[in-house]
Design an enzyme around this catalytic site. Sequence first.
Site, PDB file in Angstrom:
ATOM      1  CE1 TYR A  51      -0.230  11.578 -10.337  1.00 53.88           C
ATOM      2  CE2 TYR A  51       0.478  12.160  -8.137  1.00 53.88           C
ATOM      3  CZ  TYR A  51       0.573  12.333  -9.499  1.00 53.88           C
ATOM      4  OH  TYR A  51       1.445  13.230 -10.030  1.00 53.88           O
ATOM      5  CD  GLU A  52       1.775   7.500  -5.105  1.00 51.96           C
ATOM      6  OE1 GLU A  52       1.716   6.649  -4.196  1.00 51.96           O
ATOM      7  OE2 GLU A  52       2.103   7.217  -6.264  1.00 51.96           O
ATOM      8  N   GLY A  53      -3.015   7.828  -2.860  1.00 49.83           N
ATOM      9  CA  GLY A  53      -4.024   7.934  -1.816  1.00 49.83           C
ATOM     10  C   GLY A  53      -4.703   9.272  -1.924  1.00 49.83           C
TER      11      GLY A  53
END
Length: 580
Positions: free
Chosen positions: A433-435
Site C-alpha cells: 500500500y501507499e504505492g
Amino acid sequence: MTYRAPVDDLLFQLRHVAGFDDVAGLPGYDEGTAELAEPILTEAGRLADEVLAPLNAFGDRTGAHMADGRVIMPDGFDAGRRAFADGGWAALALPEDAGGQGLPWSLAFAVQELWQSANIAFGNCFLLSQGAMELLNHHGTADQRARYLAPLAAGAWTGTMCLTEAQAGTDVGAIRTKAEPDGGGYRLTGTKIYITFGDHALAENILHLVLARLPDAPAGTKGLSLFVVPKRLVGADGSLGDHNDVRCLSLEHKLGQHASPTCVMSFGEAHGAWAELVGAPHDGMRCMFTMMNNARLSVGIQGLGIAERAFQQAQAFAEGRIQGHRNGAPAPILDHPDVRRMLITMQSQIEAMRGLVLTAGAAIDHAAHDPDGEVRQRMAGRADLLTPIVKAWFTDLGVELTSLAIQVHGGMGYIEETGAAQHYRDGRVPPIYEGTNGIQAIDLAGRKLHLANGELPWQLFEELRQELRALEQDDGGPLVAPLRAALANCEAATRWLQGDHGRDEDAILAGASPYLRMMAQTLGGFVLVRGARAAAATGHPSAAGKAHRARFYVEQLLPPATALLPAVIAGSTSLEGAVS
C-alpha cells in the site's frame, strides 16, 4: 515476548546520525527542543510497552469485525486510544497554531517507530490521521482548518485516505466516484475499497479525504478533485450533527493486521454524502500527494517497526532455547554461528533503517525551518529523493527480516502460539500500500533523478564522498573499499539512468527496482559507519557493538547490493517474453 522500546538507540541516532542538535536549533523550535527528546521518547516508550504492546497479540486473535452494520474493535483498543489521545501524541509535528505540538519531524518519526513496533494495527489509525492533518493544514481553507484540525490533533477524531476503487486499483485516473454541486457544498456518490480504519467507534468522528470527479472533469488524474467527507456532519461552530450518508459495507478478510479494519466504504447511497472541496477543482492529486508522501514515510517506519519487534522476539528466543552443545555443555542456539549471523543481519539493517529515516526527518525539518534558502531547497530535494527509498526498502526488509525471525525460531516460529508468525503476516502488506514498491522504484529512477536538473543524487553523493575521505583519514581500514565500490556503482547507475540510455522508458522500468535496492543498501552502509564512528568518538556504551555491526554490514550485506549494477543497466530486453 514483551516489547521494549529502543529509546537509547533512538536518542543516539537522533543526535549522532541525524544531527538533531542542529535541527533543535532551527528557527521555529524552542530552545528546549533538544532537552525534550529524551523525556518524550521515554514517555512514548512507556505507553508503547505498557499499553499498546499488550494489545497486539490479542488484537490479532480477536480482530475487528462487523455486527449490525457497525465495526467492532477488539477489547482494550478504546482504552489505548484514550491513553494515546490524553498523552497528546496524535499531532507531534503539526504546528502549534494548528493545534499540534510543533515538534521536529525527526523526533516525531522516532516516536512513531514505537507505535508501529508495539502495535502496528493500532498505529495504522493515527498514521492516516497524521497525514490528514498535514493535508488540511496545507490545502484546507481557513474555515476547514479551524473546524477540523483541533479535534484531529486532540485524537478525538481520526482521518482516512479514500483513493482506491475496485475497477481502478493502482490506476487512480480510472476513479469513477462523482461529486455534484449542491448549494455551498457537494453531494458525493461512489464506493471505495481498502480504506484503513474507514469505520470504527474509537473516535467521535471520522474525516474521509476522498478523490472524486466533478461533472466537468477531464479524463484521467487531471480530472480528480479532493473532498473532505465527515462521518458526522460538522456545524459552523465545530459541533457534531447528524450522520452523513456514509457507511461501511464490509471488512476485508486479510493475511495480517487483523485489528486494523480495512473497509469497503459506500458514499451517498441514499441522497449523496455531504462533502466540501479541498483545494481547487481538478487539483485533487496534487493536494492528495501531501498526504500520500507523509504516509509513504510513515509506512516505511512500519517496516522498520515490525522488524524491530520481530528481532527482539527472535533474540529472546535464541537466548533461551537450549539445543545442542558447545564446549561439551548444553548451549542456547544463540551460541550457534548461523543463528548469530541471522540476528546480526536483522539488527544491523534495523539500525541502518532507523538512522536513514531519522536523517530524512531532519531533511524535512531543515527544508521547513532553515534560515538559509539554499539549504531549504537542497533539503527539500533530499526529502523527495529519500521518500521512495524509505518506503520501499524498509517495507521490503520488514518482510525479509520478519521471515528471518521465523527461521531463528525454527519449527516453533511456524506455529501461531509463539507469535513470530504474526509479525510476518502483519509486515506483508506495507510493501503493497501507499504505492507498491515497484511504483516507488519507478518514482525514484524515472522522476526523482530528474528533479532540480538531475542534481539531487549528486548532492548526496558528494556528501558521502566527504564522509569517505574522513573515514580514510581516521584509518577506516576494511570499511573504506566496500563503501567506495558501492558508491561508485551507484554513481555509474545514476549516470546511465540520467543519460541517453535512461531515455528508454522500458529500460528505466526494468532497472528501477534493483537501482532503488542498490541505493538504499549503500546509504544504509554509510549510516552504520557514521553511527559507529560517532559512538567511538563519544565513548558511547554501544561503541563496540556498533563497530561490529558496521563491519558485518559492509563486508557481508553491501557486496550483493554493489553487484546489482549490471541488473540496473541491462535494459529491458531480457524481460520481453519472460513470462509465458
